[in-house]
Design an enzyme around this catalytic site. Sequence first.
Site, short mmCIF file in Angstrom:
data_model
loop_
_atom_site.label_atom_id
_atom_site.label_comp_id
_atom_site.label_asym_id
_atom_site.label_seq_id
_atom_site.Cartn_x
_atom_site.Cartn_y
_atom_site.Cartn_z
N GLN A 104 54.59 -22.98 124.60
CA GLN A 104 53.61 -21.94 123.64
C GLN A 104 54.01 -20.54 123.91
O GLN A 104 53.69 -19.87 125.01
CB GLN A 104 52.23 -22.37 123.72
N TYR A 149 44.27 -14.08 118.83
CA TYR A 149 45.52 -13.36 119.42
C TYR A 149 46.29 -12.76 118.47
O TYR A 149 45.90 -12.77 117.19
CB TYR A 149 46.16 -14.39 120.29
#
Length: 356
Positions: free
Chosen positions: A98, A179
């Site tokens: 990820q 994010y």
Amino acid sequence: MSIAFEPVRLGDLTLNNRIVMAPMTRSRAGEGNAPTDLTATYYAQRASAGLIISEAVQPSAGGQGYISTPGLHSDAQVEAWRVVTEKVHAEGGAIVAQLMHSGRIGHPDLLPDGLVPVAPSPVKADATTFTAEGPKDSVVPRELTTAEVEQTIADFAAAARNAIAAGFDGVELHGANGYLIHQFLSDNVNLRTDRFGGSIEGRTRFAAEVTAAVADSIGPRRLGLRISPAHPLVGLTEADPEALYADLVARLPRELAYLHVMETGRRDLTRLVREAWNGPLILNPHAEFPSAAGPDSLDVLGEGLADAVAFGSLFLANPDLPRRLREGGPFNEADRATFYGGDHRGYTDYPALDGA
């Protein structure tokens, strides 16, 4: 529940079962923000998952948001991750990396060479970050120039190539949880007036272009995208999430391996994404749903809402989670005090059913 233990195809990956290990930051990277031998043991212990999604990995030095998190932007990091992937594969598992740029989440103390957190716009997050000197408040991030946005897209693509070189079976882009990719989607964090801001189409452009660039770099069938529609993390907002995510999903490569949806109390938005997306979908149910984060979460497979289910802390505490789910438990309790940082305790010492 039997469908949970049937194979499923996600792009180029064939999962042995539909039980996925969700990405979880553990803040245990070693020198040079590289994973360690203990990291390899941790993931190999959980290789019975249909798919492991690694902890968040920064695609560049400036993308780091938490202490002791690993990267995929140096040769040493690539070599260290190769040890992890080889150990997972030796146990019969599959693992994707990820990639996460933290954007405005973080602190200058975590970054090298005088770097500071960056974001779509200079909007401070109402958050604190743990540093070597203890918790510190977030700072006002520096707004990325248009050229720097394009360079950040290139950084993601380069890190994705590094992930494949390190032996990962694919890559997941972290477009959720407040994010950087998610920040571009937000109407109160993204105040830009260039092509990466303004309208819904402008605010989805960064996510769409990052996904396209990484798909071009490693192939769309080895790529997934994680989203968390309407997640209000540290003050981030999304006006009209229905229209926002309908637009985003429509712009994604059709051959993308999967979408990974983290629910935030809006099952209606999950259904919207499911209807708009023709490909495989991994669901990470949210704690606001009674069945979430526990064995009953597998019910969404039978409902056709998802093709696989991602478990977080339950997988952290139960390295042999698929077996425990098949046998109805018992389940180890996760020790929250050891979630972040530390040694093997709360990391590689959770026992399997056979006591190992």
